[in-house]
Design a protein around this motif. Sequence first.
Motif, PDB file in Angstrom:
ATOM      1  N   ILE A  67      11.080  -5.992  -7.399  1.00 11.83           N
ATOM      2  CA  ILE A  67      12.316  -6.933  -6.393  1.00 11.83           C
ATOM      3  C   ILE A  67      14.206  -6.718  -6.508  1.00 11.83           C
ATOM      4  CG2 ILE A  67      12.487  -9.262  -4.501  1.00 11.83           C
ATOM      5  CD1 ILE A  67       9.656  -8.019  -4.012  1.00 11.83           C
ATOM      6  N   ALA A  68      13.211  -8.136  -7.819  1.00  5.25           N
ATOM      7  CA  ALA A  68      15.104  -8.239  -8.471  1.00  5.25           C
ATOM      8  C   ALA A  68      15.232  -6.867  -9.157  1.00  5.25           C
ATOM      9  CB  ALA A  68      14.317  -9.276  -9.654  1.00  5.25           C
ATOM     10  N   ALA A  69      14.855  -5.608  -9.453  1.00  6.49           N
ATOM     11  CA  ALA A  69      15.722  -4.607  -9.807  1.00  6.49           C
ATOM     12  C   ALA A  69      16.209  -3.969  -8.623  1.00  6.49           C
ATOM     13  CB  ALA A  69      14.950  -4.211 -10.910  1.00  6.49           C
ATOM     14  N   GLY A  70      16.352  -4.447  -6.881  1.00  2.90           N
ATOM     15  CA  GLY A  70      16.757  -3.304  -6.391  1.00  2.90           C
ATOM     16  C   GLY A  70      16.158  -3.012  -5.866  1.00  2.90           C
ATOM     17  N   HIS A  71      14.443  -2.692  -5.639  1.00  2.00           N
ATOM     18  CA  HIS A  71      13.428  -2.355  -4.601  1.00  2.00           C
ATOM     19  C   HIS A  71      13.620  -3.239  -3.737  1.00  2.00           C
ATOM     20  CE1 HIS A  71      11.613   0.765  -7.307  1.00  2.00           C
ATOM     21  NE2 HIS A  71      12.222   0.272  -8.668  1.00  2.00           N
ATOM     22  N   ARG A  72      13.029  -2.783  -2.653  1.00  2.00           N
ATOM     23  CA  ARG A  72      13.019  -2.945  -1.607  1.00  2.00           C
ATOM     24  C   ARG A  72      11.704  -4.488  -0.735  1.00  2.00           C
ATOM     25  NH1 ARG A  72      16.769  -2.648   3.269  1.00  2.00           N
ATOM     26  NH2 ARG A  72      16.048  -5.140   2.975  1.00  2.00           N
ATOM     27  N   PRO A  73      11.557  -4.904  -0.562  1.00  2.00           N
ATOM     28  CA  PRO A  73       9.557  -5.762  -0.757  1.00  2.00           C
ATOM     29  C   PRO A  73       8.454  -4.406  -0.198  1.00  2.00           C
ATOM     30  CG  PRO A  73      11.755  -7.104  -0.693  1.00  2.00           C
ATOM     31  CD  PRO A  73      11.964  -5.892  -0.592  1.00  2.00           C
ATOM     32  N   GLY A  74       9.107  -3.962   1.309  1.00  2.00           N
ATOM     33  CA  GLY A  74       8.628  -3.399   2.322  1.00  2.00           C
ATOM     34  C   GLY A  74       8.123  -2.483   1.655  1.00  2.00           C
TER      35      GLY A  74
END
Lengths: 323, 323
Positions: A67-74
């Motif tokens: 998530i820190a790298a840009g992926h979306r939690p959902g």
Amino acid sequence: MTDIFSSSDLPPPMSIAAVERDCGIPKDTLRIWERRYGFPAPLRDANDERLYPADQVARLRLLRRLIAAGHRPGKVVALPADELLDLIRGLERPPARRARAGADSAVIPERSADAAEVLGALAAHDAERLRSHLAGLLLREGLGGFAGRVGPGLIHAVGAAWARGALEIHQEHLFTDQFTGVLRNAIGAVAATGGPQMPPRVLLTTLPGEPHGLGLLMAEAMFALEGCACVSLGVQTPVRDIALAARAHRADVLALSFSEAIGAGLARAGLADLRALAPADTEIWAGGACPGLRDQPGVHRLRDLAGIAGDVARWRQSAAAQN
Amino acid sequence: MTDIFSSSDLPPPMSIAAVERDCGIPKDTLRIWERRYGFPAPLRDANDERLYPADQVARLRLLRRLIAAGHRPGKVVALPADELLDLIRGLERPPARRARAGADSAVIPERSADAAEVLGALAAHDAERLRSHLAGLLLREGLGGFAGRVGPGLIHAVGAAWARGALEIHQEHLFTDQFTGVLRNAIGAVAATGGPQMPPRVLLTTLPGEPHGLGLLMAEAMFALEGCACVSLGVQTPVRDIALAARAHRADVLALSFSEAIGAGLARAGLADLRALAPADTEIWAGGACPGLRDQPGVHRLRDLAGIAGDVARWRQSAAAQN
DNA sequence: GAGCCTATCTGTCTAGGACAAACAAGGATC
DNA sequence: GATCCTTGTTTGTCCTAGACAGATAGGCTC
């Protein structure tokens, strides 16, 4: 890897507070992920409180990094562990929050020979070898090269190795301690032998919630090399106290360090508060790998540690122009 | 004290998250104090979220100090600000958690000339003066005297000064940083010049929740002086990782440091867990000012830092007897 | 005094609901 | 094709209120 705890059965599950501390994911968020995405799915103790098994905690750590790298939690929270690992492996900018600030691609060679040697020493649990290699790097590169270029690369490599499960936490701790020792020694030597200290007066610290001190130390080294008068308060100084200290030390520059560990929201909020409380003529310089660290009014974004020399020169020019 | 923030009109009210960061009081606790004791009594913004005015935040900071010093929340949270100030002023151990373990009165001269000089340097915000005084002390006393006797006294004096309001947090941070720097330099020198390292192999760290690293560093100095092979993991290593590291490094002794900051319950629970997970033939040595640190099965209580030499000698005798 | 026992205190956990800020995607315009 | 604006979705944080375990204080007995 055979479980070394097989004698004592199994690694104990953790409470929600422990997971928050360990993974840096707030309790509220853990609960809402569970409700929305079905993961994590903690066990419950006799008192109906959540108990997170070790494997779920490990998965949460992977998630945090993704998530820190840009992926979306959902998109990723519900994914099984092996797919997360695939994503981690492919983590040389797959989604990467559509390139935002133009020049973001500081090339960090994650797998240099030096990094390999460091990881090897860690794998062998050989503190002495680690220390002597770091000391050797310091001599080879000089303090500026060590703190400005090699150090960040090593830290990145160690963090990446931990994230993909190649290192245990205690090995990262060992690295941090040895690295700190080597750097502090060098800074002490610079301070002892250094010539006259010149402006700007620099006050270094991190905001509450940012426990990582290596970035701070590397920054201190870079400032010290430029002959700046440095005062470091260590990590996690409350915002109000940073402002008080800036006045007390008549600081020209407040240097804040942000690792990937700190939440982007915390960083932004803290910086805004600090800008409001600190003297208007004190510049705030913020640096580090925190992804949420974007341009903020009244805050100068440090591109990287090696660039600090240039930032200091620019400050001095502008200060000279004003007199 | 005139308000140093008067220039910027008025300090803006803070959100509950900002107060948590600033005062170190968890959000849950802030809400429950409000419900139970009627204080704090924050304003609300347009979205019905709490907004804490600056004076209430200041009062919360006083409360934190008082509670850390042993006052009970129920007795002090609702008190008006001036009474809190009276209590703070009278803070030379008024309630102070009834003396517990018998031999707790290690005589620490809280107000020696050295402590006065340190407090003076802190009051003047003079980092250089502080550093040179500490370095002078190190030379005068030797590393053993510095880490074993003088250091603990200074730390105690600084902590006491903070508790009675004579020091701001940022001044304590400055002290911690300078002290760390001086000590780490000295330890580095010992490691570099030291003779052959002998058993016991010592692994040093603190439990999660114990962020204070000075005790650890002083202990490392004492062990290093005795010629022990030391590996420090820094602070806040998870219990499971301490056990893993103990095996990986084949540690004979696990040295844990506990400051007054850590909760007594956390310390006890952590030690019990650790004793269960660590190899049976690895001794656990626990030291520090934590009040709840009583005798625990399978854990050796370190009386004080100066006594470490004796503890090591005892261990070596017993190890020699076994062979 | 020293030890034990009970009643109160106190922080942290539980639940679900609400909403603003951040974000992605589509559409219009240059 | 690039830029801007609008719309709908995602997501973290805040809200209320209740429950309970562990720590502490105070009174009791020895």
